[in-house]
Enzyme design. Sequence first.
Site, short mmCIF file in Angstrom:
data_model
loop_
_atom_site.label_atom_id
_atom_site.label_comp_id
_atom_site.label_asym_id
_atom_site.label_seq_id
_atom_site.Cartn_x
_atom_site.Cartn_y
_atom_site.Cartn_z
N ARG A 283 32.63 27.90 45.29
CA ARG A 283 31.24 27.48 45.05
C ARG A 283 31.17 26.39 43.99
NH1 ARG A 283 30.61 32.84 45.56
NH2 ARG A 283 30.28 33.26 43.35
N HIS B 81 40.09 35.04 37.21
CA HIS B 81 39.35 36.27 37.53
C HIS B 81 40.25 37.44 37.18
CE1 HIS B 81 35.66 37.57 40.03
NE2 HIS B 81 35.29 36.98 38.92
N GLY C 144 38.11 22.61 33.47
CA GLY C 144 38.93 23.70 32.96
C GLY C 144 38.13 24.95 32.70
N ASN C 145 38.87 25.94 32.26
CA ASN C 145 38.30 27.27 32.10
C ASN C 145 39.12 27.96 31.01
OD1 ASN C 145 38.98 30.30 33.65
ND2 ASN C 145 36.91 29.84 32.99
N TYR D 105 32.14 29.53 25.46
CA TYR D 105 33.38 28.94 24.96
C TYR D 105 33.34 28.83 23.43
CZ TYR D 105 34.45 27.67 29.78
OH TYR D 105 34.71 27.72 31.11
N HIS E 33 40.24 40.08 34.61
CA HIS E 33 39.84 41.48 34.40
C HIS E 33 39.35 42.15 35.68
CE1 HIS E 33 39.42 40.93 29.75
NE2 HIS E 33 40.65 40.87 30.19
N SER F 26 40.01 31.76 29.40
CA SER F 26 39.92 33.20 29.55
C SER F 26 40.60 33.85 28.36
CB SER F 26 40.60 33.63 30.85
OG SER F 26 40.68 35.03 30.91
N SER G 138 25.86 39.38 41.62
CA SER G 138 26.06 39.44 43.07
C SER G 138 26.58 38.08 43.53
CB SER G 138 24.72 39.73 43.77
OG SER G 138 24.30 41.03 43.48
N HIS H 141 32.85 33.94 27.53
CA HIS H 141 33.02 33.43 28.89
C HIS H 141 32.07 32.26 29.17
CE1 HIS H 141 34.44 34.09 33.03
NE2 HIS H 141 33.24 33.67 33.38
#
Lengths: 231, 760
Positions: free
Chosen positions: B115, B94, B550-551, B51, B96, B553, B312, B48
């Site tokens: 954020r 998001h 980008g992201n 990468y 899982h 997963s 948190s 995560h």
Amino acid sequence: MKAVVVQFPGSNADFDAWHALSDVVGVPTTMVFHKETALPEGTDLVVLPGGFSFGDYLRCGAIARFSPIVQAVRAHADRGGYVLGICNGFQILTEAGMLPGALTRNVHLRFECRDAVVRVDADGFFTRGLLGRVLRLPIAHAEGRYQASEDILRELEDEDRVAFRYVPLDPLFAARGGNPNGSLRDIAGIYGGPRRNVLGLMPHPERASEKLLGNDHGRLLFECAVRSLTP
Amino acid sequence: MRPEPAVDLALAREHGLSEEEYARACEALGRTPTFTELGVLSVMWSEHCSYKSSRVHLKRLPTEGPRVLQGPGENAGVVDIGDGFAVVFKMESHNHPSFIEPYQGAATGVGGILRDVFTMGARPVALLDSLRFGAPEHPKTAALLRGVVAGIAGYGNSIGVPTVGGEVQFDPAYNGNILVNVFALGVCRADRIFYGRASGVGNPIIYVGARTGRDGIHGATMASAEFSEEKEARRPTVQVGDPFKEKLLLEACLEIFAEDVLEGIQDMGAAGLTSSTVEMAGRAGNGVELDLDKVPRRARGLSPYELLLSESQERMILVARAGMEHRVLELCAKWDLDAVVVGRVTDTKRFVARATAGHDPFDGEPTADPSTVVCDLPVALLTDEAPKYTRPCLEDPRPDDRSVDTARFHFDAHRDLLELLGSVNVGSRAWVWRQYDHIVRDGTVLRPGDSDAAVVRLFCGDGDQRREKFIALSVDCNGRFCELDPREGAAMAVAECCRNVACAGAEPIGLTDCLNFGNPERPEVMAQLRDAIDGIADACRALKVPVVSGNVSLYNETLEAGGVRSVLPTPTVGVVGLLSRPEDARGSFFRGDGARVALLGMPGGGALGGSEWLVRRAGKVCGAPPAIDLEVEARLQSFLVASARLGLLLSAHDCSEGGLLVTLAECCIGRGVGARVALPWVTTPTPGALFGEDPSRVVVSMEPSRVDAVKALASEHRVPVLFLGETGGTFLRVDGVVELSVSELRRRYTRALAQLVGDG
């Protein structure tokens, strides 16, 4: 005419109200933070905007009514000054006791954002000359179901203070009689205050005031306010 | 405080490190890491955060273009929109957390991506989401759909960022692993962009926002392993969102940005305090030293390990200019936010954390004992030198046998059209978007359900500098095509998303991706990822759209009784387009009687592979998918943009799920306008001709007086135009194919999702 938009920490339609007033109908409008204790000199209209004033995890508006500025708004209303509460602003006015009744969770228990059709049912500073007009205005709320005791409902009707009612003209709402949230007597907005100078409504006229956004019915109401409040 | 466990290989394995990775850490340090350090290493080296499987492939994406102000590598990408303003956007998964606890998982997904956007100095003004659920009849699907939609609504509506669009698809491949991808966009001045950099040795590091609790510890590690029944029981690792706190954080940060007091800023997302400070130090080439005794907390007895790894929500790290910290603290106090100096930027290039053993601020001041170092790791070891893998890939991940005899399935145009319109993958999404405030901030020009892409007015700048700009936004992916051919499917996702934006009247200017795949340690999955990245790169080059953020997963798969089930490879993309003026905005649907209807593009070869019609008939994803010619696509899109600027078309609607006949029906349903058309190339109706999902096709309508101008412009762009008929009446009549009342079509279409969730 000078207007003020109160900014609670979780207000999110404060910009919308400011934009409709200052950019669309040209009223000098300032933002006032909720921690202020006084309104600017010469304020004619106070707008309590939509949003989630303090997160509203408790009843909507239950905490906002303790903000310092609310005392000043109450004094302004008691003197006959004009106050307009939109959506969360309406909820705050009922929590603060400045309007009767309460706004509870929509009958289907979901947040709902869509256009509603309302009819102007009472004359006042925001609706002068529009009695009987049918307007398309967006709603965006989870807690907009107006409730009050039978006595209060009778009083509102006897005194002709139901400013807006949902009407079943929109086929999307026909099954629910046009009423998107289960409000008693289809109430969408009410007048109050010593001189019918306080108005609370759930629909958002400030988000329907420009042709560009596909709907400018709300602009009629703001123009009414300008006419009513300009000496 | 509990004694810390001894660190050894077994414990490292429990933390998700391989034997080689653990050996590498010990060797780099010249000692065994402490328990706290092991925790830090495990999150920073997780898939995560690092990468590590995808990095070598992501380098092949085109990331440059004349408008790009910031490409991948920062919290979000930044693209110039002219007149000194820029848009900041990114998409993130998001998955899982949303499966374990749909409401909070989805809600905190929204909070996290917002954020990422406002940390760059931009006010977020639009959200979109791309959702994938399992089969509608799966016992969990309805509850997951309700929970995820309510969670997105609960967060976005409260903080006041409109959710203006998105997509939802259903397939049994997502039964045990849903996808929740959230896209956010903000607007800022092009010369006032903030970066996640811990610059300036000696500068104070300020913690702002929610207090730290035990929620979300090892969320990043959880997102880096496959799913199992056991993990479903890990509810405590899911974070709980507080949109009101984030609203305070947003407004405070925007006020702080307006003053010249910050060196850098980053949100505490995955791996919380650790990854935010480490990444900031890494980008600036500095070190950081944190005093964990100072960290605001909401639970008793938090250990250094927990303080460093907590996820948190609603927390930010700010690096202030030395001497300016008081101003930051003042502005935070105005918004009733906790804000504390928790450390300093150093020149050691090390990540150092100190804590007083046994100290808990709930018990009063720290003892006279000096604090000790609980973590001391080289920043580079956690960032640039984190493991990178060139994992083994299959040569060709496409299914061996894609042939399917479509003639054996019963076909009835009339019945099939109604069935498709009423299906969960085609029918109306109004049940979803009516739960989202899609109009807050007075910018929504075209609402969800009005057009192929949302069109949003941006209020840029303030005072005399104010400008209004108009953009279009879309998110898209067809995982079925990607399953059958990852490279072609990913290229088609990019093409469709850009086409949506062009249909709405905008020129695509930037793209973000969110690559959802299975376990990268399996060669077939790795090959899908590799090929999908190449497909995105192919399409972005052909359409001249840069990837700016980008992201990734991975490990989106479930261990089931029958073995492992990966999700469909789902490389979701989000595209932003720019309109030259508000009048360019164009809806999808027929607007009134008497307009001419035409199809742009070739009728198509009628490939049914991966189509909704075939999947419903065959009960599985099969067949040879359609192919895309990216040059043809580029010409089609340039025609769409040019026609918007000339105001030639009344409507434009892309042919996608369900194919041409469904597209025509949708054009009628939107505003209740009928049409009479003929499909001259369809001599005998076939499923392929009517329900095949060939790309690069758009149904448009225009005033009859515009026909010549449209023909001329189309020939200039070498785009085929086939005139099909005209709008009018209350029926959709397709000569020799179907004749159905628009009200009947609408009835089927509107009930599709409401039936699944059990209410209207």
